[in-house]
Design an enzyme around this catalytic site. Structure first.
Site, mmCIF file in Angstrom:
data_model
loop_
_atom_site.group_PDB
_atom_site.id
_atom_site.type_symbol
_atom_site.label_atom_id
_atom_site.label_comp_id
_atom_site.label_asym_id
_atom_site.label_seq_id
_atom_site.Cartn_x
_atom_site.Cartn_y
_atom_site.Cartn_z
ATOM 1 N N ARG A 167 0.818 -1.224 0.000
ATOM 2 C CA ARG A 167 0.000 0.000 0.000
ATOM 3 C C ARG A 167 0.847 1.268 0.000
ATOM 4 O O ARG A 167 0.458 2.297 0.561
ATOM 5 C CB ARG A 167 -0.960 0.015 1.205
ATOM 6 C CG ARG A 167 -1.878 -1.194 1.286
ATOM 7 C CD ARG A 167 -2.852 -1.279 0.109
ATOM 8 N NE ARG A 167 -3.640 -2.516 0.180
ATOM 9 C CZ ARG A 167 -3.301 -3.657 -0.420
ATOM 10 N NH1 ARG A 167 -2.182 -3.723 -1.145
ATOM 11 N NH2 ARG A 167 -4.063 -4.722 -0.329
ATOM 12 N N SER A 185 -10.459 0.947 3.654
ATOM 13 C CA SER A 185 -9.759 0.491 4.863
ATOM 14 C C SER A 185 -9.074 1.670 5.557
ATOM 15 O O SER A 185 -8.380 2.460 4.912
ATOM 16 C CB SER A 185 -8.710 -0.563 4.504
ATOM 17 O OG SER A 185 -9.330 -1.718 3.976
ATOM 18 N N GLU A 213 -4.018 3.700 6.809
ATOM 19 C CA GLU A 213 -3.907 3.545 5.361
ATOM 20 C C GLU A 213 -4.599 4.710 4.661
ATOM 21 O O GLU A 213 -4.159 5.176 3.619
ATOM 22 C CB GLU A 213 -4.535 2.229 4.918
ATOM 23 C CG GLU A 213 -4.491 1.987 3.417
ATOM 24 C CD GLU A 213 -4.975 0.598 3.035
ATOM 25 O OE1 GLU A 213 -5.674 0.483 2.015
ATOM 26 O OE2 GLU A 213 -4.652 -0.362 3.751
#
Length: 302
Positions: free
Chosen positions: A174, A225, A295
């Site tokens: 990510r 998320s 995130e």
């Protein structure tokens, strides 16, 4: 700012909106105003926009479709560049996909799958733009953008543009080089796909979409998320085990469906979400001695 606004309008770079509420441009439906929001109508007009911004030495921020984003209640200083209409071209050249940074990732995956091209099924149901997916190295189901990206056209903070290969973007979980080491945004991307069996590709894509629909709360305003998975653990499982599903602060709530999602349950402010994020982090650290990292990208005035 008035002179900058006037010049951008005179150059007809695209939509130029003063004091535009960013709640209108994020999937969480949260965010104060941008001093000026610009949606360039072409790559050339984006270049003109950047030249003008640099001329006036004004801060700028780029957004795509506003997923994976939490914008401050106080908004964002300077110019917000939205990559949308005009930055959403798509061309197929054999097993190469040339696509604009403003193109919808869901739309792209759907079109590609119907042609029997495989490689992007993992992205079925992931909201947001191609540019944002490259920036965050979006992924699911054991794959991510690093597996399919050949190169990306990047706009850097100083206004310069450069093509970077997947290796040069230094992808990890990510993460890409664009977030910290060389801050920039993806204007367009070249992706590698392969010819596959159309029925199998479409079936796998649908399976991934169904899984996301059945396990994630996209019927509520949310940003995807909230936390990175602290592998080998999973953020959602830790938060659920801590008994935080359904926990609310103000209008922000930990989703009853998936604990790694915070939903805008009832007119939430960004501060509600930030307070809930901190509460979750403190709880998980205290209970399991694990430091969760966000995130979701948090931007704007403090």
């Amino acid at each position: 700012m008035e002179a900058l606004l006037k010049e951008l309008q005179e150059k007809e770079v695209g939509k130029v909106l003063p004091n535009e509420p960013l709640a209108n441009h994020t999937t969480m439906k949260i965010g104060g105003p941008a001093d000026v929001l610009v949606e360039p109508k072409s790559l050339e007009k984006l270049q003109e926009t950047m030249e003008t911004i640099n001329k006036y030495k004004v801060k700028w921020t780029a957004i795509g479709r506003g997923s994976n984003l939490l914008v401050s209640d106080l908004g964002i200083e300077g110019v917000v560049i939205k990559l949308g209409n005009g930055m959403d071209h798509l061309e197929l050249e054999g097993e190469e996909v040339h696509v604009g940074g403003g193109y919808s990732l869901i739309k792209l995956v759907t079109i590609i799958s119907k042609k029997g091209l495989t490689g992007l099924e993992f992205a079925g149901g992931i909201p947001g733009s191609v540019g944002g997916a490259v920036y965050m190295n979006a992924g699911a189901h054991g794959s991510d953008m690093s597996k399919v990206l050949k190169k990306a056209h990047i706009l850097f903070e100083d206004g310069k543009m450069e093509w970077l290969t997947a290796d040069e973007l230094n992808f990890s979980y990510r993460t890409s080089i664009l977030q910290k080491e060389r801050p920039g945004i993806c204007l367009e991307a070249v992706l590698n796909v392969e010819q596959g069996n159309r029925e199998e590709v479409v079936a796998q894509l649908q399976k991934n979409k169904d899984y996301r629909r059945d396990t994630q709360p996209f019927s509520y305003p949310c940003a995807g998320s909230i936390f990175r998975n602290p592998l080998p653990d999973y953020a959602g499982q830790l938060i659920e085990k801590a008994g935080l599903k359904g926990h609310k602060i103000g209008g922000a709530k930990v989703s009853d469906m998936h604990a790694n999602f915070i939903v805008n349950d009832d007119g939430a402010k960004a501060q509600d979400v930030l307070d809930l994020i901190e509460y979750i982090k403190e709880t998980i650290l205290e209970k399991y001695n694990i430091q969760l990292e966000t995130e979701v990208e948090i931007i704007g005035r403090k």
